[in-house]
Design an enzyme around this catalytic site. Structure first.
Site, mmCIF file in Angstrom:
data_model
loop_
_atom_site.group_PDB
_atom_site.id
_atom_site.type_symbol
_atom_site.label_atom_id
_atom_site.label_comp_id
_atom_site.label_asym_id
_atom_site.label_seq_id
_atom_site.Cartn_x
_atom_site.Cartn_y
_atom_site.Cartn_z
ATOM 1 N N LYS A 1 33.878 135.939 -7.941
ATOM 2 C CA LYS A 1 34.430 137.109 -7.255
ATOM 3 C C LYS A 1 33.765 138.381 -7.777
ATOM 4 O O LYS A 1 33.358 139.241 -7.004
ATOM 5 C CB LYS A 1 35.945 137.209 -7.513
ATOM 6 C CG LYS A 1 36.766 136.129 -6.843
ATOM 7 C CD LYS A 1 38.243 136.424 -7.047
ATOM 8 C CE LYS A 1 39.096 135.246 -6.649
ATOM 9 N NZ LYS A 1 40.494 135.409 -7.046
ATOM 10 N N HIS B 1 31.198 103.065 3.597
ATOM 11 C CA HIS B 1 29.920 102.986 4.301
ATOM 12 C C HIS B 1 29.034 104.186 3.996
ATOM 13 O O HIS B 1 28.038 104.421 4.685
ATOM 14 C CB HIS B 1 30.178 102.850 5.812
ATOM 15 C CG HIS B 1 30.903 101.580 6.143
ATOM 16 N ND1 HIS B 1 30.270 100.457 6.640
ATOM 17 C CD2 HIS B 1 32.212 101.242 6.001
ATOM 18 C CE1 HIS B 1 31.168 99.494 6.807
ATOM 19 N NE2 HIS B 1 32.347 99.941 6.427
ATOM 20 N N GLU C 1 41.468 122.639 -11.009
ATOM 21 C CA GLU C 1 41.730 123.985 -11.505
ATOM 22 C C GLU C 1 42.584 123.960 -12.768
ATOM 23 O O GLU C 1 42.517 124.862 -13.600
ATOM 24 C CB GLU C 1 42.439 124.800 -10.414
ATOM 25 C CG GLU C 1 41.732 126.104 -10.116
ATOM 26 C CD GLU C 1 42.299 126.837 -8.921
ATOM 27 O OE1 GLU C 1 41.508 127.146 -8.026
ATOM 28 O OE2 GLU C 1 43.514 127.096 -8.874
HETATM 29 O O1 PA5 Z 1 45.958 127.936 -7.542
HETATM 30 C C1 PA5 Z 1 45.552 129.082 -7.520
HETATM 31 O O2 PA5 Z 1 46.057 129.964 -8.226
HETATM 32 C C2 PA5 Z 1 44.439 129.512 -6.611
HETATM 33 O O3 PA5 Z 1 43.834 128.473 -5.954
HETATM 34 C C3 PA5 Z 1 44.978 130.446 -5.561
HETATM 35 O O4 PA5 Z 1 45.964 129.780 -4.806
HETATM 36 C C4 PA5 Z 1 43.878 130.973 -4.647
HETATM 37 O O5 PA5 Z 1 42.854 131.527 -5.418
HETATM 38 C C5 PA5 Z 1 44.425 132.009 -3.703
HETATM 39 O O6 PA5 Z 1 44.999 133.055 -4.405
HETATM 40 P P1 PA5 Z 1 46.038 134.022 -3.728
HETATM 41 O O7 PA5 Z 1 47.209 133.214 -3.305
HETATM 42 O O8 PA5 Z 1 46.390 135.006 -4.789
HETATM 43 O O9 PA5 Z 1 45.359 134.646 -2.549
#
Ligand code: PA5
Length: 440
Positions: free
Chosen positions: A423, A309, A288
């Site tokens: 989303k 494996h 990310e």
């Molecule tokens: O690292 C991030 O920002 C994302 O992976 C969030 O943790 C994830 O999308 C969940 O978001 P939220 O904590 O707002 O529900």
């Protein structure tokens, strides 16, 4: 140092001079993170978190964990991405990947709201029947669909089981500080649930050492003071720019140099199944943070020798796009021995009396040599043990390295604009108000 980076297995792939030549870019990246922190221009609250955390909230986390331990058999942790991976990684790392099945005095812990699969939710509801339940819903934004669905279901169960007031005692909310309309914080304040804060200046994937991770981790019986101490140690040891002695900088430089040489994917390797979720956490952190603007090293992971494996064949002889980062644990929790037998029908008498750790070490070394011969550079990191202090150290180490690495790569390691696309499409398909004109 709890974690040591070894460059011995990069010979033939990278020279010391090449690593040295990466210094200028790395220095600029290192300084940029410091500048972000000084100017508060990016969410880098994690940089000084090991010494600069809210002590009052930390005490409240411990108190809530004690209360939860005494009140329930099953603790449901609801969250997705950065709001669950770190806690799960820590509990499996410190305790076991079989934590729920082992004899213990702490509650079973289940993670929910990290998918939209009805069968998974159904089964968890079945598991909870007849048990005393507490819930921790975690969402920084407080608007994420997956945890919102699971929370609605479990809140309903708690209210039916304990009434509104009883449920209130058993629901713990970790979210943003400010109650914006339509968010979890607004709802929690309205209902009177105990809340914990995800600091504004710490993004989801950098938040494991805040209440996001610490409350579930403490409920599992882990020592969160030791975890913060480990993180502090890593902070001190990676605090000055020195490519020779700062392994976080060195790791950031090496992975970028390998990427520049066509090694497009990094395979995070562990030989310990309890570290599978540490790898999942690492994948999110790097994927990310770096995968954007058509750039990024693709992070993936394996558990060896299991995956030798299955994926081992590809790693040894498939397309030469991989490098491996091996996290090798120096000391196991238990010294499990291979028994002696009278006869040797299974043919493993030559290792009778040896520990599994000894054999695993040889598997690790044998694999490293096989893979480097096959054209796969190996970055090896040796970690002392799988306890709280080492987990805290590892988290901080990889976070700092990730921020530096992202800037070396030329991306912003703190945003995640690409996560929104699915989303929006999903909301349009579901008919969410406001998405009527969204084109898929
Ligand atoms: O690292 C991030 O920002 C994302 O992976 C969030 O943790 C994830 O999308 C969940 O978001 P939220 O904590 O707002 O529900």
């Amino acid at each position: 140092m709890a974690l040591r980076l070894k460059t011995d297995y990069l010979e033939g792939f990278l020279t010391k001079d090449e690593i040295k030549a990466g210094e200028a870019k790395a220095k600029a990246a290192f300084d940029r993170v410091e500048k972000d922190s000084a100017e508060k221009s990016q969410p880098v609250g994690w940089l000084r978190l090991p010494v600069n955390y809210d002590k009052e909230e930390f005490a409240r986390i411990k108190a809530a964990a004690e209360k939860i331990k005494s009140m329930c058999d099953v603790f449901i942790v609801i969250g997705i991405g950065g709001s669950y991976l770190g806690a799960r990684a820590a509990i499996e790392f410190v305790k076991s990947n079989n934590y729920n099945l082992l004899p213990k005095e702490t509650p079973d812990i289940y993670f929910s709201g990290n998918s939209i699969d009805g069968d998974a939710l159904h089964d968890l509801i079945e598991i909870c029947k007849g048990k005393r339940i507490c819930v921790n819903v975690i969402s920084k934004s407080g608007t994420t669909t997956e945890p919102a669905i699971a929370f609605r279901v479990f809140r309903d169960i708690l209210v039916k089981q304990y009434g509104e007031d009883g449920a209130k005692e058993r629901i713990f909310v970790t979210t943003d500080k400010t109650p914006k309309p339509g968010t979890l914080k607004e709802f929690a304040d309205l209902e009177g649930y105990e809340t914990f804060v995800v600091p504004d200046d710490i993004g989801g994937r950098y938040s494991v050492l805040t209440a996001v991770g610490l409350l579930p981790i403490a409920v599992a019986g882990c020592d969160i003071d030791a975890m913060m101490k480990g993180a502090e140690k890593a902070m001190i040891e990676t605090d000055s720019f020195d490519i020779e002695n700062n392994d976080a900088v060195k790791y950031a430089v090496i992975r970028n140099l390998l990427h520049d040489k066509g090694k497009k994917s990094e395979l995070f390797v562990t030989y310990v199944p309890a570290l599978q979720y540490t790898a999942e956490w690492w994948k999110q952190l790097y994927g990310e943070s770096e995968g954007k603007d058509n750039k990024g090293i693709y992070p993936t992971s394996v558990v060896y020798s299991t995956d030798l494996h299955s994926l081992g064949q590809y790693v040894q002889q498939g397309e030469r796009i991989l490098f491996e980062t091996v996290l090798n644990v120096a000391k196991p929790k238990h010294e499990q021995l291979i028994p002696e037998t009278e006869n040797d029908v299974d043919g493993i008498g030559y290792i009778a009396g040896k520990s599994l750790h000894y054999v695993n070490e040889k598997a690790f070394l044998g694999t490293v040599y096989a893979h480097i011969k096959g054209g796969v550079p190996n970055i090896v990191m040796e970690l002392d043990a799988t306890d709280e202090e080492n987990f805290g150290y590892l988290v901080y180490f990889f976070e700092r390295a990730c921020a530096i690495s992202g800037y070396i790569l030329g991306v912003n390691p703190f945003d995640q604009p690409g996560v929104e696309m699915y989303k929006k499409n999903m909301f349009a398909l579901l008919g969410k108000p406001g998405y009527e004109n969204h084109k898929i």
